[in-house]
Each structure stands twice: as structure tokens, then as C-alpha cells.
Write an enzyme that holds these catalytic residues in place. Sequence first.
Site, PDB file in Angstrom:
ATOM      1  N   GLU B  63       0.812  -1.219   0.000  1.00 44.61           N
ATOM      2  CA  GLU B  63       0.000   0.000   0.000  1.00 44.61           C
ATOM      3  C   GLU B  63       0.847   1.273   0.000  1.00 44.61           C
ATOM      4  O   GLU B  63       0.476   2.269  -0.634  1.00 44.61           O
ATOM      5  CB  GLU B  63      -0.974  -0.010   1.188  1.00 44.61           C
ATOM      6  CG  GLU B  63      -2.137  -0.991   1.063  1.00 44.61           C
ATOM      7  CD  GLU B  63      -1.764  -2.437   1.386  1.00 44.61           C
ATOM      8  OE1 GLU B  63      -0.615  -2.670   1.824  1.00 44.61           O
ATOM      9  OE2 GLU B  63      -2.606  -3.336   1.205  1.00 44.61           O
ATOM     10  N   HIS B 132     -11.589  -5.165   8.605  1.00 43.92           N
ATOM     11  CA  HIS B 132     -12.284  -4.990   7.325  1.00 43.92           C
ATOM     12  C   HIS B 132     -13.583  -4.220   7.531  1.00 43.92           C
ATOM     13  O   HIS B 132     -14.525  -4.385   6.776  1.00 43.92           O
ATOM     14  CB  HIS B 132     -12.648  -6.341   6.698  1.00 43.92           C
ATOM     15  CG  HIS B 132     -11.495  -7.130   6.159  1.00 43.92           C
ATOM     16  ND1 HIS B 132     -10.604  -7.793   6.959  1.00 43.92           N
ATOM     17  CD2 HIS B 132     -11.083  -7.367   4.878  1.00 43.92           C
ATOM     18  CE1 HIS B 132      -9.710  -8.416   6.202  1.00 43.92           C
ATOM     19  NE2 HIS B 132      -9.974  -8.168   4.941  1.00 43.92           N
TER      20      HIS B 132
END
Lengths: 316, 331
Positions: B63, B132
Site C-alpha cells: 500500500e 475490514h
Amino acid sequence: MAANREEDYRALAIIRAFEERCMTLKGAGEIPGSIHLCDGQEAIPVGACRALEARDAVTVTYRGHGWAIARGLSLVDLFAELMGRDSHLNGGRAGSPFFSSPEHGFLGENSIVAGGMPMAVGAALAAAHDGSGSVSIVSVGDGALNQGAAHEALNFAAVFALPLVLVVENNFYSEMTPIRDMVRIERLAERAPGYGIPGVTIDGNDIAVVEAAVRDAVARARSGGGPSMIEANTERLVGHYSGDLQAYRPSGEVASAREREPLTRIRRSAADEGPGAVARLDAVDREVAATIESAVEAARAIPYPAPESAREHMYA
Amino acid sequence: MPEAVAELRYIQAVNAAHRWALETYPEALVFGEDVALPNGPFGATKGLREMFGARVFDTPISESAIVGAALGAAMRGRRPIIEIMYGDFIAVAMDQIVNQVANTRYVSRGGWRAPLTIRTQQGNSPGACAQHSQSLEAWFAHTPGLRVGLPSNPRDAYEMLRSAIASDDPTMIMEHRLLYPDAAQVALDGPVEPIGGSRVVRAGTDVTVVTWSRMVGESLKAADTLADRGVSVEVIDLRWLSPLDFAPVAASVHRTGRLVVAHEANLTGGFGAEVAARVADECFWDLDAPIGRVGAPDVRIPASPVLQAVVVPAAGAVVEVVSRILAESNR
């Protein structure tokens, strides 16, 4: 040879004199905040920038004054930027550790040790898509290789064979901690094969050696051969930052480093040649001192930024 | 020329905006984890690799490198659109977003620009774990230099993403995956709107509910329930947290005298607190009741749907808070 020697000496000496003047300006209160100087490491930016073209991108760290000077940024603007004045560089918004210059392809210094590496990969990515043939070079210190962004960036560049050159300036101190205590390998370039890219370890105190290594890496990158790593060994003659008393360094280490640093080497070779050669270097020193002093004077004449401008340039 | 209008699901609208961008900007690049050959984990980038080739590519699970590469490429003339698969994963790239991307324009006095778009999806869905499920928009709204938008419907998914891509500022578009199946008519060829602008999605007279993302739909459901009880609720979809379009909020509170802010993120330090503070600052004398807030309690998000049901806010929480402040009103 003699002309070369003086040219090399001048390129190094201007950086050294800049850094030393920064220290006195800081002592006098004319430069605020911490500064991180590159005394002893000058041969790396000087050699590397000789191997670059105007179209290439340069990304460095807070120890980046030498790179800026070698890349051709104005001394006046650099002094003014460090003084917090309204410099043409970044108007005092960046200061010593974070300035950048679009017209020099100088993506900037960075206070996060590996923080500029992904950005340099991005400049290489742009080159892979824009047909410019440009190469992206990024300099970090030894300690940066232990930060996650370094790993992500190197693998990313390797996977896509991007035109990136990584120069690791190994001054053997990861800020204030010996790098040998923080890695289990002898040479940092040993990490390169782990990414499937070439890595070399070189004498970073020799301009010609640095230039040759960077030329190789740049040629490889420009011709589609992908990224590579150059570990340039050097020694810091000063602390990590301006207030660093360096109590952590063994006694005699800096004095011994002064025997190996790039300016001393050139002085020694001049001494071997004779008094005329030494005198020519003395003349360079005087000329450099005058250049630095006039740049400081010119920087002092630049006003501070208008306080009411502090909110400007947030968004397009 | 007649405007092309299509019935699109939210996720298809996101896909259409990508296609528009790659056709409109030769310098546009689309990259992220699993976005090219696998067509995107949710299908946002489906078919793009086939249509646009090397400008659409898969990346390592990195990322920081994805965001940083987008920044460097943007500084050097590209217009990257990147996907971070889950909002939670942005934490891996926070240095790149906060210390690098957000500083680019300001510190160089506009010498550099960073025209990049970071897309992600966030929020809870039943059974999703604590890594999540978070709603993290306040982090980015708190970071000057970024633009932050949260589309609540297919039309906005298309329009706001186009606005983000067309903008020369770094922009975060934070979608909500529970909205991906929603469908609506989307005009494809309209002019690209500049970034910003809230929308009154339901007019009302008794209380103003300011909300965004998934909680827009929940607030509209709550407004239906409250209407049955004789309470008229005005719902404002804030759409963009940066820039904050505050004037319509102030005008609405001036008329209703009551404010509830509703978001899925947890309460403390949530962006609702900023809206509440602005209303307290600028609309204090218009208020006839305490400001009500709806959000998740300050806990982590559990995986079990049984526990999630009491943590993740929905329409019922909006009804409850609106009813409470009405009961506490001085008129």
C-alpha cells in the site's frame, strides 16, 4: 588532471562550505530548527549528479543540501529557504529538510527516511509511460533500508523493471545508532539480489568511482534494464543533526574519518604533486568562501514571507 | 446531442467513471491490488485492462508503494487512479498519504501538483472482521491538503469519482461496499462537476439530519418512520467532507432549529463532531434542542453479526436520537 582536480575540489568544497556556514548561521540564530548536514559525504551527490541529465528526477532525504547544490539549485535560494525567508525555492515553507524544485527535477528532500522511495518509484513509473526516457534516482541513508517503504518501493520498482537508481549513502550510522547493530548482513547491497536487482558496494568518498557506478546504473535503467542499488560507503564528519554531541561515537573516529574524507584526499594528492597544486586549491577555497559569503548576503536581503500568505496554496 | 443515461449499479458506475477517465486523459493510470487481470476484488475495474492495456496494472500487496508511486507519477505528469482494497488497509500507507501526498502542493507553493485519486471502500458488512470494517474518513478530513468524498448512491459514485479524477488535488473517494448492488439511472455524458457540494435529499421542517455514505439511506428510512409519527425530517447528504459545504447545513438548521449528525464511524473524534461544533459555533441561536449524534460506540468492530447489530448504527438509531432531541426541545 590538475584542472579536473580543482574542479572536483571546488564541487566538494562549495558543499562543505555551505554546510559549515549553515552551522554558524544556526549558531547566530539566523537559521531556525534542526539541520542535518552532509559533511564528509559530498562526493556522493557530486559524482552522482554528473551522471544525470536534466530530464532525470532526483529524490533525497533531509541530509540533502549537497544533492541540491550538485543538482544546480541556487545557493542564495537555499540559504534563504533555510533562514525561513521568502526564497524562490519554496518561500520558506520547506526549510532545511523538505525543500524541492520542480525546474531541477528535484522531487525533494524528505524527513521520513525511506518516505521518498515510493515517490521516486512513481517518477520512474511516469517515465515508463511518458516516453521521456528519464531516470529516477533516489538517495537514502543506511538506516532507511530498515523502514517498510524501502522494501515496498524496491520490490515494486523491480517487478516492473522501472528506471530507478537507488543510492544508499552508508555512513555507518542509522541516525545515532551503528547500522551494524541493526542489520545482520555485512554489506547493505546484499539485499539487492533479494529483489532480483543488481547491487554494488563502492567507495563513496571518491567522485570518479561514484560517477562511474551511477553512470552504469543510469544506463541500465534508461535502456529498460530496471532498477539497481548502489551502496556508497562514506563517513559523517558531523552529528546526525546540528545539536548532536555524538557521545555515541568512539573517540578518535571522526579524526580518523577526516583522513579519508574526499576533500582531504584531493588535498593529499595535490601535496604529493607540489606547492603549486596546493596553492591552486587554496585559491579555490578563497573563491568558494567568497561565493558562500555573497550568497549569504543576498539571502539576507530576501524578505520573510508575508504572514497573511500562510493559508495560500492549499488546493488547486 | 442526447445525454447517454444508463441504469447502473453503484459498482458499475465506479467502473464507468474509470472508463471515462482512461478515455479522457491519456495520462491516466489505474493500478492497485488485483485490479487488472482479476478485474478488481469487487469489479470496480472490470474489463479495463482489456480495453486500456498497460495503463491498467496489478501491483504487489504494497500500500505504501502504491500510494507513493501514484504521488511520484502525478508529480511527473501522470494522473493516477489507485485502489486500496479496504479502507482499513490505508493504515499501511498513512505516511505516504499524510506526510507526502498532503504536503506536496502547500510546501512547494503550488510548484508541484498531485492530481491523484485514491479510491477505497470501507464500513462494515455482516461477518467482516475488525480489520475490514472501519469507517476512517475523519482521519483524512483532518488532514489539510486532501479532498475527501463519500458517495452514497450510483449517480454520485460516477459523478464524484469523475470530479476527483479531473481535480488537480489529491482526492480520496471512500465508497461503502454494502451500497455496491444499489442501482439507479446515471447520466454518463454530463459536464464534470467541480469537487464539493452537499445535497438535500429529503426536505423537512422539524429536524435536520446531516449524514453521508451508507447512513444516507438509513436516515431516509428513519425519516419515513418518523413521518408516520408526524415528524418532518430534512436529510442532507454531505457528500464531501472536504471541502465542507456548510452553508446548506446552516440554512437548514435555521429553518428546523434542530440538528442530528449520523455516521457509521465511531463517535469520538468522528466527523460528526466537527459538524456539531460548526453548528454550535455558527448557528447556536437557531437551535431549539441539543445537537444529537448517531455513530458507532467507541469499541472495535466485532465479527459476529449478533454483536455487530448493536455496534453498527442503522435507521433505528437515527429514529431514537431524533425522537430524543425532539423531546428535549424548548418549542
